[in-house]
Scaffold this motif. Sequence first.
Motif, PDB file in Angstrom:
ATOM      1  N   GLU A  59       0.818  -1.222   0.000  1.00  0.00           N
ATOM      2  CA  GLU A  59       0.000   0.000   0.000  1.00  0.00           C
ATOM      3  C   GLU A  59       0.849   1.267   0.000  1.00  0.00           C
ATOM      4  O   GLU A  59       0.335   2.351   0.271  1.00  0.00           O
ATOM      5  CB  GLU A  59      -0.934   0.001   1.221  1.00  0.00           C
ATOM      6  N   GLU A  60       2.133   1.145  -0.316  1.00  0.00           N
ATOM      7  CA  GLU A  60       3.030   2.289  -0.256  1.00  0.00           C
ATOM      8  C   GLU A  60       3.939   2.318  -1.482  1.00  0.00           C
ATOM      9  O   GLU A  60       4.167   1.293  -2.129  1.00  0.00           O
ATOM     10  CB  GLU A  60       3.894   2.234   1.008  1.00  0.00           C
ATOM     11  N   SER A  61       4.465   3.485  -1.755  1.00  0.00           N
ATOM     12  CA  SER A  61       5.443   3.649  -2.827  1.00  0.00           C
ATOM     13  C   SER A  61       6.840   3.743  -2.231  1.00  0.00           C
ATOM     14  O   SER A  61       7.108   4.613  -1.400  1.00  0.00           O
ATOM     15  CB  SER A  61       5.150   4.924  -3.637  1.00  0.00           C
ATOM     16  N   GLY A  62       7.707   2.844  -2.648  1.00  0.00           N
ATOM     17  CA  GLY A  62       9.075   2.872  -2.140  1.00  0.00           C
ATOM     18  C   GLY A  62       9.810   4.143  -2.513  1.00  0.00           C
ATOM     19  O   GLY A  62      10.669   4.622  -1.764  1.00  0.00           O
ATOM     20  N   ILE A  63       9.470   4.717  -3.673  1.00  0.00           N
ATOM     21  CA  ILE A  63      10.085   5.982  -4.091  1.00  0.00           C
ATOM     22  C   ILE A  63       9.720   7.089  -3.104  1.00  0.00           C
ATOM     23  O   ILE A  63      10.570   7.865  -2.665  1.00  0.00           O
ATOM     24  CB  ILE A  63       9.632   6.376  -5.518  1.00  0.00           C
ATOM     25  N   GLU A  64       8.430   7.161  -2.740  1.00  0.00           N
ATOM     26  CA  GLU A  64       7.983   8.190  -1.797  1.00  0.00           C
ATOM     27  C   GLU A  64       8.583   7.971  -0.410  1.00  0.00           C
ATOM     28  O   GLU A  64       8.928   8.929   0.286  1.00  0.00           O
ATOM     29  CB  GLU A  64       6.460   8.201  -1.727  1.00  0.00           C
ATOM     30  N   ILE A  65       8.709   6.719  -0.013  1.00  0.00           N
ATOM     31  CA  ILE A  65       9.329   6.416   1.284  1.00  0.00           C
ATOM     32  C   ILE A  65      10.780   6.902   1.283  1.00  0.00           C
ATOM     33  O   ILE A  65      11.230   7.562   2.223  1.00  0.00           O
ATOM     34  CB  ILE A  65       9.278   4.906   1.573  1.00  0.00           C
ATOM     35  N   ALA A  66      11.499   6.581   0.215  1.00  0.00           N
ATOM     36  CA  ALA A  66      12.903   6.982   0.119  1.00  0.00           C
ATOM     37  C   ALA A  66      13.041   8.500   0.131  1.00  0.00           C
ATOM     38  O   ALA A  66      13.965   9.049   0.740  1.00  0.00           O
ATOM     39  CB  ALA A  66      13.534   6.396  -1.137  1.00  0.00           C
ATOM     40  N   GLN A  67      12.117   9.190  -0.541  1.00  0.00           N
ATOM     41  CA  GLN A  67      12.152  10.651  -0.567  1.00  0.00           C
ATOM     42  C   GLN A  67      12.001  11.210   0.840  1.00  0.00           C
ATOM     43  O   GLN A  67      12.731  12.124   1.243  1.00  0.00           O
ATOM     44  CB  GLN A  67      11.042  11.192  -1.469  1.00  0.00           C
ATOM     45  N   THR A  68      11.063  10.660   1.610  1.00  0.00           N
ATOM     46  CA  THR A  68      10.865  11.118   2.987  1.00  0.00           C
ATOM     47  C   THR A  68      12.085  10.816   3.843  1.00  0.00           C
ATOM     48  O   THR A  68      12.510  11.651   4.654  1.00  0.00           O
ATOM     49  CB  THR A  68       9.621  10.451   3.599  1.00  0.00           C
TER      50      THR A  68
END
Length: 241
Positions: A59-68
């Motif tokens: 349910e998550e985007s690894g790209i967005e997680i990495a950005q955060t």
Amino acid sequence: MRIAICDDTKSDAEKIRFSLMDIADDLEMEYFPTGAELIESIRKGNSYSILFQDIYLEEESGIEIAQTVRELSPDTQVIFATTSLDHAIDAFKVQAVDYLVKPCEEADIVKAFARVSLRINAKYSVPIVINTGKEIHVFHSEKVIRIESDRHYTVICCRDDRNNRNEKKERILINFSDVAELFGSKYIELRRGLLVNPDYIEKISGAEVVLTDGSTYILPKAKKDSVTAKYIEYITEKTAM
């Protein structure tokens, strides 16, 4: 060295852990099945030298997680491990240092770790010292976002480690050409009197260059092809390291 592994497939995370467990005695690895748990851990004050990040979570985007993660912890080095090459370009926009395609071979995991370890050990370059005769200024090249001419002055904009969204500016009474020579050929000239560190280029779209600090520049027609070519060359060399 602390390593975070964020992957909703525990067997894939375990493969990374088993591949690295005998590499060094000081490795401490922590598993996170969700990005939310990883981010919460960092917000609580935990830091990680390396993050192995899956891109396709339930349910998550690894790209967005990495950005955060990069916003909260700029020194964390990100290695993506995922099932497709579809997001390779997006991965390097968040300054990922490697991109592994599953199923990952143990040799590929170890090679990626070794490459990032070298990067961490060589993180800080030899300081660049600017002596104006009245003042002495010291800069680390990897923290400098851009260098701008301001008549007889030069403005040097640097990353603010206390807040990754902000930047620090120093206005120095020195010729722009003298500063440009000190910082070397890595920097890309967008126009006369403006150099940028390619590490902080978020994207080039047509004649528009967007930096990670949100600043945007329009390339002169005569510069468009040369700037794009130099940036592609830089990215190609960086990813081949």
